[in-house]
Scaffold this active site. Structure first.
Site, PDB file in Angstrom:
ATOM      1  CG  ASP A 108      -1.657   0.993   1.111  1.00  0.00           C
ATOM      2  OD1 ASP A 108      -1.754   1.729   0.462  1.00  0.00           O
ATOM      3  OD2 ASP A 108      -2.370   0.970   2.291  1.00  0.00           O
ATOM      4  NE  ARG A 170      -6.304 -10.901   9.085  1.00  0.00           N
ATOM      5  CZ  ARG A 170      -5.808  -9.958   9.207  1.00  0.00           C
ATOM      6  NH1 ARG A 170      -5.344  -9.741   7.741  1.00  0.00           N
ATOM      7  NH2 ARG A 170      -5.210  -9.341  10.272  1.00  0.00           N
TER       8      ARG A 170
HETATM    9  P1  IMP Z   1       1.720  -0.384   3.951  1.00  0.00           P
HETATM   10  O1  IMP Z   1       1.210   0.406   4.119  1.00  0.00           O
HETATM   11  O2  IMP Z   1       2.810  -0.528   2.702  1.00  0.00           O
HETATM   12  O3  IMP Z   1       2.104  -0.084   4.787  1.00  0.00           O
HETATM   13  O4  IMP Z   1       0.618  -1.203   3.753  1.00  0.00           O
HETATM   14  C1  IMP Z   1       0.818  -2.415   4.982  1.00  0.00           C
HETATM   15  C2  IMP Z   1      -0.305  -2.986   5.333  1.00  0.00           C
HETATM   16  O5  IMP Z   1      -1.836  -2.638   5.185  1.00  0.00           O
HETATM   17  C3  IMP Z   1      -0.172  -4.253   4.705  1.00  0.00           C
HETATM   18  O6  IMP Z   1       0.280  -5.753   4.862  1.00  0.00           O
HETATM   19  C4  IMP Z   1      -2.383  -4.705   4.435  1.00  0.00           C
HETATM   20  O7  IMP Z   1      -2.274  -5.397   5.939  1.00  0.00           O
HETATM   21  C5  IMP Z   1      -2.540  -3.526   5.109  1.00  0.00           C
HETATM   22  N1  IMP Z   1      -3.619  -3.413   3.990  1.00  0.00           N
HETATM   23  C6  IMP Z   1      -2.747  -1.928   3.510  1.00  0.00           C
HETATM   24  N2  IMP Z   1      -4.243  -1.162   2.528  1.00  0.00           N
HETATM   25  C7  IMP Z   1      -5.109  -1.809   2.573  1.00  0.00           C
HETATM   26  C8  IMP Z   1      -6.926  -2.501   2.257  1.00  0.00           C
HETATM   27  O8  IMP Z   1      -7.091  -2.056   1.599  1.00  0.00           O
HETATM   28  N3  IMP Z   1      -7.151  -3.358   3.180  1.00  0.00           N
HETATM   29  C9  IMP Z   1      -6.599  -4.179   4.488  1.00  0.00           C
HETATM   30  N4  IMP Z   1      -5.194  -3.912   4.748  1.00  0.00           N
HETATM   31  C10 IMP Z   1      -4.477  -2.974   3.868  1.00  0.00           C
END
Ligand code: IMP
Length: 179
Positions: A108, A170
């Site tokens: 994300d 999940r």
């Molecule tokens: P990051 O922002 O790339 O560090 O993402 C961290 C974590 O946020 C991911 O591994 C997911 O567990 C969670 N995440 C990010 N986007 C979503 C989404 O659209 N739905 C559910 N969880 C999300």
């Protein structure tokens, strides 16, 4: 699609990707990994919790020798994904000289990986690549090398296929997007 809108914690989600579409994307990604890692015996490092379902489906399609470990990242955050990941729990394997493939549910903002990669790199693996089911290019805040993304999606909140909304969703085989 034949699936109805669902409700998790009083929030509505509509069908977004079917299990078949997800499986087709994983087939393609697995073919690339099989070609690129032939004869290399990679160490797959699965990031829990969200990565469990993708990891199971991806690794069933990996045909070469490989090893699989699971880690958790402890993030002592204030607000959501802006938190800093400070600790890797569960990685007992010696990663020195290994070809590491991190398996993530979704990239994300990239915050998790941005903080995780230096910790892994400090142990001198031969290589590190990231395999993720979903990737939100419009959300990425860090310069990450992302060679093995199964599917790009818009910057919307999704649930299902390992991804949760406050603990729920999940287990869903399809993916839903917040309405
Ligand atoms: P990051 O922002 O790339 O560090 O993402 C961290 C974590 O946020 C991911 O591994 C997911 O567990 C969670 N995440 C990010 N986007 C979503 C989404 O659209 N739905 C559910 N969880 C999300």
């Amino acid at each position: 699609m034949g699936h109805p809108v669902i409700t998790l914690h009083n929030k509505a989600f509509r069908p977004y990707l079917s299990a078949d579409e997800i499986a087709a994307a994983i087939d393609q990604l697995a073919s690339r990994l099989n070609a690129d890692y032939a004869g290399r015996r990679p160490l797959f490092v699965v990031v829990l919790t969200g990565g469990f379902m993708f990891a199971a489906d991806l690794l069933k399609r990996f045909t070469g020798d490989c090893e699989i470990v699971f880690i958790r990242v402890a993030s002592y955050e204030g607000t959501g994904s802006t938190g800093k990941v400070q600790e890797i729990m569960g990685l007992r394997e010696d990663v020195q000289g290994r070809d590491i493939i991190l398996v993530e549910d979704i990239v994300d903002t990239g915050t998790t990986l941005h903080h995780l990669l230096p910790t892994l790199q400090a142990n001198h693996p031969a290589s590190i690549e990231i395999a993720a089911m979903f990737y939100k290019p419009d959300s990425l805040r860090y310069p990450l090398t992302l060679n093995y993304m199964a599917m790009e999606i818009p910057n919307d909140f999704v649930v299902g296929y390992g991804l949760d909304y406050d603990g729920l969703g999940r287990n869903l085989p399809d993916v839903y997007v917040a309405e």
